[in-house]
Design a protein around this motif. Sequence first.
Motif, PDB file in Angstrom:
ATOM      1  N   SER A  88       0.542  -1.305   0.083  1.00 16.96           N
ATOM      2  CA  SER A  88      -0.035   0.121  -0.082  1.00 16.96           C
ATOM      3  C   SER A  88       0.863   1.318  -0.023  1.00 16.96           C
ATOM      4  N   SER A 127       3.806   1.419  -0.884  1.00 20.49           N
ATOM      5  CA  SER A 127       4.537   1.553  -2.331  1.00 20.49           C
ATOM      6  C   SER A 127       3.475   1.960  -3.373  1.00 20.49           C
ATOM      7  N   LEU A 128       2.256   1.570  -3.525  1.00 23.67           N
ATOM      8  CA  LEU A 128       1.463   2.264  -4.422  1.00 23.67           C
ATOM      9  C   LEU A 128       1.161   4.023  -4.113  1.00 23.67           C
ATOM     10  N   LYS A 133       4.371   5.582  -5.474  1.00 22.06           N
ATOM     11  CA  LYS A 133       4.389   5.705  -6.966  1.00 22.06           C
ATOM     12  C   LYS A 133       3.120   6.682  -7.405  1.00 22.06           C
ATOM     13  N   SER A 134       2.075   6.985  -6.973  1.00 26.70           N
ATOM     14  CA  SER A 134       1.288   7.729  -7.131  1.00 26.70           C
ATOM     15  C   SER A 134       1.507   9.235  -7.119  1.00 26.70           C
TER      16      SER A 134
END
Length: 213
Positions: free
Chosen positions: A146, A148-149, A152-153
């Motif tokens: 979570s 990491s996402l 990245k966003s």
Amino acid sequence: MGVFLFFVLCSLMEIMLEPDRPFLRVKLFDRAELECCYKNGPTNVTWVNRFSHSGQMYPVNQSEEVFQHYSESNGKQCGFLILKNVKLWDTGMYQCHFHDIKVYTHGTYLQVFKPIEKTINLSESTKNKILTAEGVLLLLCVVIPSASLLFKSKKQKKLEMKKMKQEEENIYQGLNLEDCCSTYDQIERSQGQSQYQDVCTAMEEREEILEKP
């Protein structure tokens, strides 16, 4: 002969079988106790075993570890079969057999099972520590992807904003404000001169028209 048959028929009509225990599961090498109870029956009762692997019926052989006894109380008679140290091959259907009237009780199915041996003998504290570690690992498996996402966003959003800013700079790149101002002034002057020229030309045309006879 007729008297004997009459006695057998009367005994068959008078005997009342009590419901047997249908199923008994015993651990290997433990003690098993089977019973069959009835009323108004004979006392000479023997136990038979119907083995599950063959389906054939055999009388139970008595020994030091396998024996039977008989009891009676309040008009209720019971036969007991004791297996002190059960083996796996003792599994099967056990029934009481009345020789005189050739009647079998409902029977009890005895199942002898071998418990699963522990490959690793762990204490309760060790089990609790393992469960705690599993919980922490599960939490990390949920939190890390979570995070990491989300990272990245955010990074993708910054890249998009940077790209838009570069495109705006490319649009105005190479333009000179002084040139723009001079060009604007030229356009304004040309528009103003054309208006005045139009007025002058119109007056001259009118004068020419009036001079003509």
